[in-house]
Design a protein around this motif. Structure first.
Motif, PDB file in Angstrom:
ATOM      1  N   ASP A  53       4.206  13.561   0.574  1.00 54.79           N
ATOM      2  CA  ASP A  53       3.956  12.589  -0.495  1.00 54.79           C
ATOM      3  C   ASP A  53       4.956  11.443  -0.424  1.00 54.79           C
ATOM      4  N   VAL A  54       6.205  11.778  -0.112  1.00 54.29           N
ATOM      5  CA  VAL A  54       7.236  10.743   0.019  1.00 54.29           C
ATOM      6  C   VAL A  54       6.903   9.827   1.193  1.00 54.29           C
ATOM      7  N   MET A 109       6.111   5.712   1.206  1.00 55.39           N
ATOM      8  CA  MET A 109       6.697   4.716   2.110  1.00 55.39           C
ATOM      9  C   MET A 109       5.618   3.886   2.792  1.00 55.39           C
ATOM     10  N   GLN A 110       4.535   4.547   3.154  1.00 58.54           N
ATOM     11  CA  GLN A 110       3.462   3.850   3.859  1.00 58.54           C
ATOM     12  C   GLN A 110       2.675   2.921   2.935  1.00 58.54           C
ATOM     13  N   ARG A 111       2.672   3.225   1.621  1.00 56.54           N
ATOM     14  CA  ARG A 111       1.942   2.377   0.680  1.00 56.54           C
ATOM     15  C   ARG A 111       2.626   1.028   0.488  1.00 56.54           C
ATOM     16  N   GLN A 112       3.972   1.023   0.461  1.00 64.54           N
ATOM     17  CA  GLN A 112       4.701  -0.219   0.192  1.00 64.54           C
ATOM     18  C   GLN A 112       5.825  -0.414   1.216  1.00 64.54           C
ATOM     19  N   LEU A 156      11.293  -2.190   2.645  1.00 62.28           N
ATOM     20  CA  LEU A 156      12.107  -2.836   3.670  1.00 62.28           C
ATOM     21  C   LEU A 156      12.964  -3.945   3.073  1.00 62.28           C
ATOM     22  N   GLN A 157      12.364  -4.767   2.231  1.00 66.15           N
ATOM     23  CA  GLN A 157      13.110  -5.872   1.623  1.00 66.15           C
ATOM     24  C   GLN A 157      14.275  -5.357   0.781  1.00 66.15           C
ATOM     25  N   ASN A 158      14.017  -4.327  -0.022  1.00 63.33           N
ATOM     26  CA  ASN A 158      15.077  -3.787  -0.869  1.00 63.33           C
ATOM     27  C   ASN A 158      16.119  -3.017  -0.057  1.00 63.33           C
ATOM     28  N   ASP A 184       7.747  10.157  -6.289  1.00 64.96           N
ATOM     29  CA  ASP A 184       7.651  10.030  -4.832  1.00 64.96           C
ATOM     30  C   ASP A 184       8.361   8.777  -4.337  1.00 64.96           C
ATOM     31  N   MET A 185       8.290   7.678  -5.112  1.00 61.95           N
ATOM     32  CA  MET A 185       8.982   6.455  -4.729  1.00 61.95           C
ATOM     33  C   MET A 185      10.498   6.609  -4.890  1.00 61.95           C
TER      34      MET A 185
END
Length: 247
Positions: A37-38, A42-45, A50-52, A213-214
């Motif tokens: 799920d984690v 990661m794949q969703r956003q 990456l930016q953060n 998960d985020m």
């Protein structure tokens, strides 16, 4: 390299155990998401994370560099001028005694929500272990060696630079190894208190929305940055102390 490989094997084992626990006990996803799920989070956003991540990485690297330089210079100053050391060391101890969660809000008030407050936070956390380790190394030189040096024409500064500093470099490396995992902590604590970007900001926002998960995704990236920083210090160590035997 062996230590890094061992660490990676341990992480893989922990992830496998984590996934097994989720499969067996099936807790709600908002309480304990599975590693898969984690990964999906990661794949969703990916761009958002990456930016953060780059924001936090910049804060960590700047804080680590400043903390190491200031810590090493402070230790050198205390060794070069013992009277100065007797004045500075209590101040260093007092700064270290303050909990980071006490200092962080003040830094945000003084320096704002941007990068400077986070860099200073990371610098303060890095500063003490580097100063303490290097300072101890500079003080704990064999008295017989110093006595022998005193019989030569070497000045105080020559003795410090050519004898005490090289012999104290292994202690400095030990301080860097302790400090490396602390730099991300300083940056993230600053982001928790007040920020508009960074992995700490991602955690706070995701936690408020119960997007566990985020939260774990941001924690995973932060852990990876910490391991890479420690690995970089380990790779740099032999170049700082080529004569020292690795244990």
């Amino acid at each position: 390299m062996g230590n890094f490989s061992s660490t990676m094997r341990t992480l893989v084992t922990l992830l496998a155990g984590w996934q097994a626990i989720v499969w067996i006990w099936t807790p709600p996803r908002y309480i304990l998401p599975a590693p898969l799920d984690v990964l999906a989070a990661m794949q969703r956003q990916p761009l958002f994370l990456l930016q953060n991540s780059l924001v936090t990485l910049a804060e960590v690297l700047a804080g680590f560099a400043l903390g190491c330089v200031l810590g090493a210079l402070t230790a050198l100053g205390m060794a070069a001028w013992p009277r100065l050391g007797r004045l500075v060391w209590p101040i260093v101890l007092v700064l270290q005694a303050f909990p980071v969660f006490v200092i962080a809000p003040l830094l945000v008030i003084w320096l704002g929500f941007g990068m400077p407050s986070k860099v200073v936070m990371a610098t303060l956390i890095i500063f003490f272990p580097v100063t303490s380790a290097f300072g101890d190394g500079l003080r704990r030189i064999e008295p017989d060696l110093l006595d022998a040096t005193a019989l030569t024409d070497a000045s105080h500064w020559q003795t410090l630079w050519h004898i005490r500093v090289p012999l104290a470099l292994p202690s400095l490396v030990s301080g860097l190894r302790v400090a490396a995992p602390l730099a991300p902590l300083g940056a993230v604590v600053g982001e928790w208190v007040g920020a508009s970007a960074g992995l700490g900001f991602v955690m706070i926002q995701a936690n408020a929305r119960m997007q566990t998960d985020m939260v774990f995704a941001a924690m995973t990236i932060l852990a990876a940055l910490t391991l890479l920083l420690r690995h970089a210090v380990d790779r740099m160590a032999p170049h700082l102390t080529p004569w020292a035997q690795e244990q």
